[in-house]
Design a protein around this motif. Structure first.
Motif, PDB file in Angstrom:
ATOM      1  N   ASN A 118      51.548  35.375  81.758  1.00 25.57           N
ATOM      2  CA  ASN A 118      51.570  33.933  82.025  1.00 25.57           C
ATOM      3  C   ASN A 118      52.964  33.473  82.449  1.00 25.57           C
ATOM      4  O   ASN A 118      53.111  32.583  83.293  1.00 25.57           O
ATOM      5  N   GLU A 119      53.985  34.108  81.865  1.00 22.11           N
ATOM      6  CA  GLU A 119      55.354  33.776  82.252  1.00 22.11           C
ATOM      7  C   GLU A 119      55.614  34.175  83.707  1.00 22.11           C
ATOM      8  O   GLU A 119      56.299  33.460  84.441  1.00 22.11           O
ATOM      9  N   ARG A 120      55.044  35.303  84.102  1.00 19.56           N
ATOM     10  CA  ARG A 120      55.184  35.710  85.516  1.00 19.56           C
ATOM     11  C   ARG A 120      54.506  34.691  86.434  1.00 19.56           C
ATOM     12  O   ARG A 120      55.048  34.312  87.466  1.00 19.56           O
ATOM     13  N   ARG A 121      53.328  34.250  86.059  1.00 21.01           N
ATOM     14  CA  ARG A 121      52.638  33.235  86.862  1.00 21.01           C
ATOM     15  C   ARG A 121      53.483  31.966  86.974  1.00 21.01           C
ATOM     16  O   ARG A 121      53.599  31.367  88.043  1.00 21.01           O
ATOM     17  N   GLN A 122      54.055  31.563  85.844  1.00 24.86           N
ATOM     18  CA  GLN A 122      54.828  30.323  85.815  1.00 24.86           C
ATOM     19  C   GLN A 122      56.138  30.437  86.580  1.00 24.86           C
ATOM     20  O   GLN A 122      56.525  29.516  87.311  1.00 24.86           O
ATOM     21  N   SER A 123      56.834  31.571  86.422  1.00 21.21           N
ATOM     22  CA  SER A 123      58.180  31.692  86.992  1.00 21.21           C
ATOM     23  C   SER A 123      58.200  32.259  88.401  1.00 21.21           C
ATOM     24  O   SER A 123      59.172  32.069  89.129  1.00 21.21           O
ATOM     25  N   THR A 124      57.150  32.954  88.802  1.00 18.41           N
ATOM     26  CA  THR A 124      57.161  33.634  90.093  1.00 18.41           C
ATOM     27  C   THR A 124      56.054  33.150  91.019  1.00 18.41           C
ATOM     28  O   THR A 124      56.305  32.672  92.123  1.00 18.41           O
ATOM     29  N   GLU A 125      54.818  33.274  90.575  1.00 17.83           N
ATOM     30  CA  GLU A 125      53.702  33.010  91.477  1.00 17.83           C
ATOM     31  C   GLU A 125      53.405  31.519  91.668  1.00 17.83           C
ATOM     32  O   GLU A 125      52.938  31.112  92.728  1.00 17.83           O
ATOM     33  N   ASN A 126      53.656  30.705  90.654  1.00 14.63           N
ATOM     34  CA  ASN A 126      53.368  29.275  90.753  1.00 14.63           C
ATOM     35  C   ASN A 126      54.624  28.433  90.937  1.00 14.63           C
ATOM     36  O   ASN A 126      54.589  27.210  90.763  1.00 14.63           O
ATOM     37  N   THR A 127      55.735  29.071  91.270  1.00 15.30           N
ATOM     38  CA  THR A 127      56.998  28.380  91.512  1.00 15.30           C
ATOM     39  C   THR A 127      57.317  28.423  93.005  1.00 15.30           C
ATOM     40  O   THR A 127      57.185  29.484  93.627  1.00 15.30           O
ATOM     41  N   TYR A 172      66.854  48.401  91.373  1.00 17.51           N
ATOM     42  CA  TYR A 172      66.790  46.943  91.513  1.00 17.51           C
ATOM     43  C   TYR A 172      65.621  46.487  92.382  1.00 17.51           C
ATOM     44  O   TYR A 172      65.496  45.304  92.672  1.00 17.51           O
ATOM     45  N   TYR A 173      64.763  47.412  92.783  1.00 15.63           N
ATOM     46  CA  TYR A 173      63.642  47.050  93.653  1.00 15.63           C
ATOM     47  C   TYR A 173      62.579  46.222  92.926  1.00 15.63           C
ATOM     48  O   TYR A 173      62.150  45.183  93.430  1.00 15.63           O
ATOM     49  N   PRO A 174      62.134  46.612  91.739  1.00 15.34           N
ATOM     50  CA  PRO A 174      61.054  45.848  91.094  1.00 15.34           C
ATOM     51  C   PRO A 174      61.563  44.525  90.524  1.00 15.34           C
ATOM     52  O   PRO A 174      62.749  44.367  90.214  1.00 15.34           O
ATOM     53  N   ASN A 175      60.648  43.594  90.361  1.00 18.33           N
ATOM     54  CA  ASN A 175      60.967  42.347  89.674  1.00 18.33           C
ATOM     55  C   ASN A 175      61.226  42.645  88.198  1.00 18.33           C
ATOM     56  O   ASN A 175      60.540  43.473  87.596  1.00 18.33           O
ATOM     57  N   VAL A 176      62.208  41.984  87.616  1.00 15.52           N
ATOM     58  CA  VAL A 176      62.532  42.209  86.205  1.00 15.52           C
ATOM     59  C   VAL A 176      61.312  41.987  85.317  1.00 15.52           C
ATOM     60  O   VAL A 176      61.089  42.710  84.346  1.00 15.52           O
ATOM     61  N   ILE A 177      60.509  40.995  85.641  1.00 15.01           N
ATOM     62  CA  ILE A 177      59.352  40.675  84.798  1.00 15.01           C
ATOM     63  C   ILE A 177      58.202  41.656  85.011  1.00 15.01           C
ATOM     64  O   ILE A 177      57.250  41.681  84.246  1.00 15.01           O
ATOM     65  N   GLY A 178      58.292  42.496  86.047  1.00 13.76           N
ATOM     66  CA  GLY A 178      57.279  43.506  86.275  1.00 13.76           C
ATOM     67  C   GLY A 178      56.063  42.973  87.014  1.00 13.76           C
ATOM     68  O   GLY A 178      56.019  41.815  87.434  1.00 13.76           O
ATOM     69  N   SER A 179      55.053  43.831  87.158  1.00 13.32           N
ATOM     70  CA  SER A 179      53.803  43.448  87.820  1.00 13.32           C
ATOM     71  C   SER A 179      52.717  43.256  86.774  1.00 13.32           C
ATOM     72  O   SER A 179      52.798  43.768  85.653  1.00 13.32           O
ATOM     73  N   HIS A 180      51.673  42.511  87.150  1.00  8.90           N
ATOM     74  CA  HIS A 180      50.561  42.299  86.219  1.00  8.90           C
ATOM     75  C   HIS A 180      49.937  43.629  85.806  1.00  8.90           C
ATOM     76  O   HIS A 180      49.648  43.851  84.624  1.00  8.90           O
TER      77      HIS A 180
END
Length: 219
Positions: free
Chosen positions: A170-179, A199-207
């Motif tokens: 949900n944090e990924r949705r809030q900070s990345t996908e819905n921002t 440094y390629y991947p997002n720190v929060i990772g993938s779903h």
């Protein structure tokens, strides 16, 4: 929990603001008669404990407060393909109780002691946990940090993991996908670094990776 990767947006905004000022003819540090200001010095002690923990201590008695900030030299750059987001997920698990601290009790203890700024952050090369409390509560903070540092494994269970997997997603949705422009920043890192770069991947990772995390992985 806070993701420090967003600092790149702040940095970009700074350079944009600098460019605007420069194009407007604003000149920094050249005002007539302006004396050069010496940067303030922050006195501190630095030493290492027998267990290898490095301590940096800076005393300032202006206010009766104390801040503790624990840094671990591990982050998203230590992850492998298919296991992205684990450092950040683990940061969440560190707040789920330890051997002598009940589930959800970490925040309760600190809030009851008048703490502020309780949180943790994850970046590519480090994870940190911090809190500010009245100075007479320093022992409480050090006890809480030491208990989860040394006695976390006994309290890790599948229920807490499942709960925090959902929280992180949900944090990924809030900070990345819905921002606005959140996915653009993630795509920018993909363009700057090859796939095998830490440094390629997002720190929060993938779903998919976060959902695939198992209890043994966290342990």
């Amino acid at each position: 929990m806070v993701l420090s990767k967003g600092i790149s947006v702040v940095r970009a905004a700074f350079f944009l603001g600098f460019a605007i000022c420069a194009s407007s003819g604003v000149v920094f540090g050249q005002a007539a008669g302006t004396a050069a200001h010496k940067l303030p010095s922050i006195p501190f002690e630095k030493y290492k404990l027998k267990n290898g923990l490095e301590v940096i201590l800076s005393e300032d008695h202006t206010l009766p407060l104390v801040s503790v900030n624990i840094w671990y030299h591990v982050g998203a750059s230590n992850e492998k393909a298919g296991r992205t987001g684990f450092a950040h997920l683990f940061e969440h698990m560190m707040f789920e109780g330890s051997q002598h601290v009940g589930a959800k009790a970490h925040f309760s203890y600190l809030e009851g002691a008048g703490a502020t700024d309780i949180n943790g952050t994850t970046d590519f090369d480090r994870t940190n946990y911090y809190e500010t409390v009245p100075s007479n509560q320093l022992d409480l903070v050090l006890w809480l940090e030491s208990d989860r540092m040394g006695y976390l494994l006994g309290k890790l269970d599948i229920q807490n993991l499942a709960n925090q997997r959902d929280v992180v997603r949900n944090e990924r949705r809030q900070s990345t996908e819905n921002t606005p422009y959140g996915l653009v920043e993630e795509g920018l890192y993909h363009q700057l670094f090859p796939k095998d770069h830490p440094y390629y991947p997002n720190v929060i990772g993938s779903h998919a990776d976060v959902e695939a995390a198992k209890l043994e992985d966290v342990r």
